[in-house]
Structure formats: structure tokens, C-alpha cells
Design an enzyme around this catalytic site. Sequence first.
Site, short mmCIF file in Angstrom:
data_model
loop_
_atom_site.label_atom_id
_atom_site.label_comp_id
_atom_site.label_asym_id
_atom_site.label_seq_id
_atom_site.Cartn_x
_atom_site.Cartn_y
_atom_site.Cartn_z
CB SER A 220 -0.91 0.02 1.23
OG SER A 220 -1.82 -1.06 1.21
CD1 TRP A 250 -2.38 2.70 4.44
CD2 TRP A 250 -2.54 3.36 6.58
NE1 TRP A 250 -3.03 3.91 4.45
CE2 TRP A 250 -3.14 4.34 5.76
CE3 TRP A 250 -2.51 3.55 7.97
CZ2 TRP A 250 -3.72 5.49 6.28
CZ3 TRP A 250 -3.09 4.70 8.49
CH2 TRP A 250 -3.69 5.65 7.65
N GLY A 434 -23.58 -1.55 29.97
CA GLY A 434 -22.59 -0.53 30.34
C GLY A 434 -21.21 -1.10 30.57
CD GLU A 457 -3.31 -9.74 4.87
OE1 GLU A 457 -3.48 -10.72 4.12
OE2 GLU A 457 -2.69 -9.79 5.95
CB THR A 459 -12.03 -2.84 1.82
OG1 THR A 459 -12.36 -2.84 0.42
CG2 THR A 459 -10.92 -1.83 2.08
#
Length: 479
Positions: A220, A250, A434, A457, A459
Amino acid sequence: MRLALSLARNLQSKLGASSSAAASTSARAPSIALCSRSYAILSSSAGDRSATSARCNTRGIRRNDNNDESSSIGGDGRRQRQRRQYTTHSQLPSEHQMVYEMCRKFADEELAPNAGGWDKEHAFPTEAVDKLGELGMMGINVSSDHGGSELDALSYAIAMEEISRGCASVGVIMSAHNSLYLYPIDAFGSDDLKERYIAPYAGHDRDESGRLNIGCFGLSEPGNGSDAGAASTTATEDGDEWIINGTKAWITNAHESSAAIVFATTDKSLKHKGISAFVVPMDAPGFSLGAKEDKLGIRASSTSNLIMDNVRIPKSNLIGEPGQGFKIAMQTLDGGRIGVAGQALGIASASIDCAVRYALERNAFGKPISQMQTIQTKISQMTVARDAARLLTWRAAQLKDNGEGYTREAAMAKLAASEAATMCAHQSIQILGGMGYVSDMPAERHYRDARITEIYEGTSEIQHLVIAGDVLKEYKQSY
């Protein structure tokens, strides 16, 4: 065989057993038995580094001597093997069950108790990764000729799920190293490259500081996103060297790695067919790293840019042939998606574990909330999604092991498993209420970790394109 028996004898002596008993065991049995036994050594004598050198050498997993393969005579008169298809853990051969049990134990005792701390501190889990190397998990698919464990793809998927169930950050460190760094060199590299950049990285050698050798994968770029063919990084021939310029973005394991797979354009006129793949030592002059990214999840792994400014590498560091880079990248990502699917399954399983245990212990309206139909429905939906994704993942892994095409199946596995991870983590928070929203419980960390599995790897949108493209191609060919 000699290596397996040698390790078995060493291990038996550590356990106080007779070496003669180990020597009489078959080559296949002691080699795989090291998997489960070597973790026992890690647990009982963490201070004894020589004891932890016992590693998996599982050449036998590629064959199957327990009648798990049948054979028939094909139309060409040659004997053809038909491998059994496994769908549940109880069906797995003993070798795979040992890998499962070893990784599960390691995750429960070494990873899960520390995962929250690593996440909060953004701390690389050095000791845990080091132990993974000693267990043979950082060279899991590499041939024993180069120091690897020589396990098959199904074992890898099983190991990835269990390791990631304990800590998703450790899972991605293991996945990026095995799937993205080691695989392309192993599949396409020269013998010289394998000797220099696989053997020292298969899980037992260390650098000058004593740290395990790790690699990363640079595909990338800041401007190309999902368009892997639009590489602006360039590699120019200069005598006996390549000069590389560009930035990769990345990159997982960037700050802990000492070598990187880098894809660079060698002929712009050929577009994606002009991309080549290289191994680049990260201590080369002109090579630098960007700042660590402050990420939503998988925070114990480092992610940053690789910056190359007139980095010179030998011509022999080319992987495969010039122009073969795009093919190498796509084939690498096919296998990598099995690893990411395994990681996502681990996150889904951890989310289910957290939700079910809480539901059994939490009382409301005078009874455990596990008795409420709405909670039971959520638990059912989570388990069905996780198990369906596991079947797809194991199918892709077994197709790879059988030497069949698995591009579509790997994309389906990655898509289903990553979406299951996000859904399971989401529903886990809902069940905890919660308590699911605060860091006292691991549910919120699982949710943060799950999100990246739908992005890296390839989307989820890219996986849909891969799957649909293959389906359409199949139908067109049938007309």
C-alpha cells in the site's frame, strides 16, 4: 527425520524421559509432538532459554498416514489423492489437534491476561512473539530445510484463530510475518534469497540485540488505497544494483522488522505488469520509518510508513522475474486472507467467550440473563456467524493444501469472518450493557480490534468484487 529425532531427544531429556524412547518413535510422531510439549516447557521453565528451543517440525502433516487420504486411479492412469475435508475440531487428525491445543493453552495463559495492558500502553509484545518463534509459529508454513515448521494451511488457520482469541495484536504480527513476508520469498524467491531472508526469519534466529527477526510487507501507498496496481514507488537499475524511491503506507510490524517486501514500478509503460517485487534490508542507507500510527485497535502492533530515498539493494534481491510483482502480490494476498480470516475468527470467539460468561453470571429480574430469550438469540446468532465463517476459512485452507485454486474461497472466508468478528463484538457489548463500554472488560477492545479485519488485506468491498468477478467468469465460461 534426523532433525525431528534430535529435537525429540533433547525435549525428552528436559522432561526427564529416556532418550531411547524418543529415538524409537516414528519420525512423524515426535516432530508434531514437539508442538504441545514445547509449550509445556515454556510454561514450566520460562527462564531456561535452551529448553524453549524445541520447535515444531511437522513435515508429516503434509502427508497423512492415518487413512485420512484415499486414492483412486484417474483417467490418465495416475494415482490421485483425495483428502478428507474437516469441519469440526473433533474430526481433525491428531497433528492438527495438537497445534490447536498448544495454541489455545498459550493464548489462555500467556496472551489473554496481558492483551489489555499491551493495548493500553501501545506496547509491542516482545516476549510473547519471541515465545511464538520458539514454538515454531513464526515460520509455520516454511520448509524445515530453512528452519520452518512446515505446517499446512489448515494448521495455520487453526493457530491464527487461537492466538488471536488471546490477543488480536499478536495475531496480526504473526499473520503479517508468515503470510506477507515469508510466503512470497518462499514461493518465488531464489535459493540465495531464501537462505538470506527466510532461514534467519523462520522463528529461531535473533538480531544483534537478541530480538527475533521479523519481516514486513510494503504494498500500500499513501495515494493508491485499494488500487494495488498504481504503485508510485520506483526501482531503477544501476549496474549491479536497484535504486528504490518511494513511500509505503500502513505497514504492520514496521518498527520491529529488519527486512521488508517492497513492490515498486520497474517499467511505467507496462502499468501493473511493470511492477516488480524486492526484499529490502531496512538498515540500508536511505531507508527510514514514519511515526507510529495511533490506531483504533490492534494497538500492540506497530503501523507506520516505510520511506525509501535512493535505497540501493543488490540485483539479486529481486523476487521472481521483473514485472512479476503484481502477480506475486495478488497470490500473497490470497493466502494472507486465510490468516486474516483466522484472526477475525479469534476475535469473534473471544467476544462470544466474554458475552456468554457474563450472561451466566449477571443476574437481572431475579435470574441470570442467560435465561432471557433475547440474550439467547444474540448468543445463537453470534455462534452461527462464527462457525459458518470458520467452515469457509477451513475450506479455503484445505483447497490451498490440496493444490487447488482458492482465490474466491479465501475472499469469501475473509469477508464472512471479518463481518462475523464485528457483529460478535458488537453483540457482546450489547449483552454486557454498560460494562461492555468500559475498558474493565475486554468487549470494547474486541470491538476496536475487529474493525480492521474488514479493511486490511482487501476491504470487504474488494472481497465482494473478487467473489463476484469469479462467479461471473464461471458463468460466462459455461455459455
